[in-house]
Structures are given as structure tokens and as C-alpha cells.
Write a protein that holds these residues in place. Sequence first.
Motif, PDB file in Angstrom:
ATOM      1  N   THR A  27       3.167  56.932  36.564  1.00 15.02           N
ATOM      2  CA  THR A  27       2.703  57.957  37.491  1.00 15.02           C
ATOM      3  C   THR A  27       1.256  58.604  36.947  1.00 15.02           C
ATOM      4  N   VAL A  28       0.215  58.517  37.728  1.00 14.15           N
ATOM      5  CA  VAL A  28      -1.032  59.197  36.925  1.00 14.15           C
ATOM      6  C   VAL A  28      -1.608  60.144  37.946  1.00 14.15           C
ATOM      7  N   GLY A  69       0.998  56.523  41.853  1.00 15.11           N
ATOM      8  CA  GLY A  69       1.039  55.650  40.642  1.00 15.11           C
ATOM      9  C   GLY A  69       1.632  54.542  41.437  1.00 15.11           C
ATOM     10  N   HIS A  99      -5.595  51.621  38.295  1.00 17.29           N
ATOM     11  CA  HIS A  99      -4.658  51.590  37.353  1.00 17.29           C
ATOM     12  C   HIS A  99      -3.259  50.998  37.544  1.00 17.29           C
ATOM     13  N   ALA A 157       1.402  63.619  34.355  1.00 19.47           N
ATOM     14  CA  ALA A 157       1.562  62.134  34.591  1.00 19.47           C
ATOM     15  C   ALA A 157       2.626  61.565  33.366  1.00 19.47           C
ATOM     16  N   SER A 167       5.827  58.059  32.581  1.00 17.38           N
ATOM     17  CA  SER A 167       6.040  56.756  32.790  1.00 17.38           C
ATOM     18  C   SER A 167       7.472  56.732  32.375  1.00 17.38           C
TER      19      SER A 167
END
Length: 285
Positions: free
Chosen positions: A229-230, A242, A13, A275, A277
Motif C-alpha cells: 500500500t503506497v 497499491g 509501483h 504506507a 506492506s
Amino acid sequence: MLAYRHAFHAGNHADVLKHTVLALVLQHMNQKDKGWRYIDTHAGAGGYSLEGEYAKKRGEFELGIAKLLDRPDLPEPLAELVTLVRAFNGGPRITQYPGSPAIAQMLMRPQDQLRLFEMHPTDHKILASYLGDMPGIEVKLADGYGSLKSQLPPPTRRGVVLIDPPYEIKTDYARTLAALREALERFADAVVVIWLPQLQLLEAAQLPPRLKATADSAGKKGWLHAQLTVAQADERGFGMLGSSVFVANPPHTLFTALQPVLPFLVQTLGQFDGARSALDRSAKS
């Protein structure tokens, strides 16, 4: 530091985010005929097998680029990244992932230059055999941080610097901040792209605001910060949640180009319900 091998993480990612931003920056640079110089402080091997022992040990590409390859609904910047990955493989079967030097080489023109620095002797040897004999490209077994002095400003006064250390040792945080400051002091117009891991470490939390302050004071066009952020930390609070990409003097087109990308990556690459962003920029940019 020399124990780090990016082959374990190729196509994950973080690579998807970093290489999407890098490709957008270089494509913007290509809108003018005058050549540019690309300086990669931590160039790695240039390309990585996705079928080798390193990549298969973690399988991080399965949660990264592999999730994008067959999607018909990709935002344009991600579709362009997939096109570059397919071009690097030379066919429909994806067995390798291009590193940052390969992305830059595929986008460079005859008037452009690549200056690639790598300290790991094995990765340097692979990179030199791949790109070292190409016109306009220099591959050096040298400290990329310390090499900025000899590379900036470029003769054409158009330059992109990628700073992408492994951050396995804490001094990388201080050296990255110092490198941004030196790059902008030597060449205030430089586009400086910095990859940052999202970790539960004080140094990781402190670096982004320090980079922003430096870009505000020494750069001409402000900054942009894209965060993805995953994942969640493990039960001990460890693990990479992330990553983010910080750009000093970002192209004026970059913010708009990334707006559809980050929510799509959250939806596609997110590994838990939280998750998320974020995309922000300074008033100058």
C-alpha cells in the motif's frame, strides 16, 4: 476492456512489485534443467517507452522504478529487477520499461516456452513484432482466459501462468477467479501468479480470500500473498492505493526472498505516512 493501455502505468509501483515476484518465480524454475512453459493471459505490448506521451502524461514510473535505479542498498531481488531493466535498455540510459513478456523472455532458456495472449490489436501488433519470431515463443491475438484450456498441462509438467487483467470491468474479478480454478484443475502443480489492484471496491476486497480458498482446495502447495500500500484514496474515495500479488503453488524460496523487499518498497515508494506492506502464506506453502 480494449481501451486500456498499460503504457500509462509502465514502471509504476505495481509493476515493480509484480515483476519482482515474476522474476523470482522464473529464476526458481531455472534451478532445474527441465524446461517450463510461461503463459501470459494479458501480455500487453511487451515493452513501453518512458519518454512517450502515455508514460509522461501520468509520470507513474517516476514514483516507481525510477526511485530504485540509483539506490546502492537494494535488496537482491530488486537489484536483479533493475539489472533486467538496464539490460532491456541496452545501456545506462533508461528510456523504456520491460513488460512481463520481456521479463520472461530475458529469463527463458532454449528449452523453455512463452505463450503470450493479448486482445488489444495495437499492443498485440507491437508484441508480435518484438517477440513473435523468436524460438519457443508464440504470440496470439486471443482471449488469455479462454486459452488456458489449450495450454495446460504443458508437456514438461512445469508451468507458470501470469494473470494480470486491467480490472477496468468488474467481470475481470470473476473471470480471474475462474481462471485460477481452471488452471489448477487442469494442472494442480501450476504456479499461478495473479496481480491484484488495491481499490475501495467490494470486488477488489472479496477476490483475495476467494483466491486463497481456491488455492487451498485445488492446488498442491498452498499460496502466498504479497501486499503493498503506497497511496491514499482521493477525497471521493477513488484511486489505486497499491496492489498485491497472489501466487498459487509458490516456490518454497519466495516467502523468504520477499521478506526484505516489501519493507524496502514501503520506505522507498510510499507516498504517505500510512504506507505499509503485508506478506502472508498458507500452512501448505
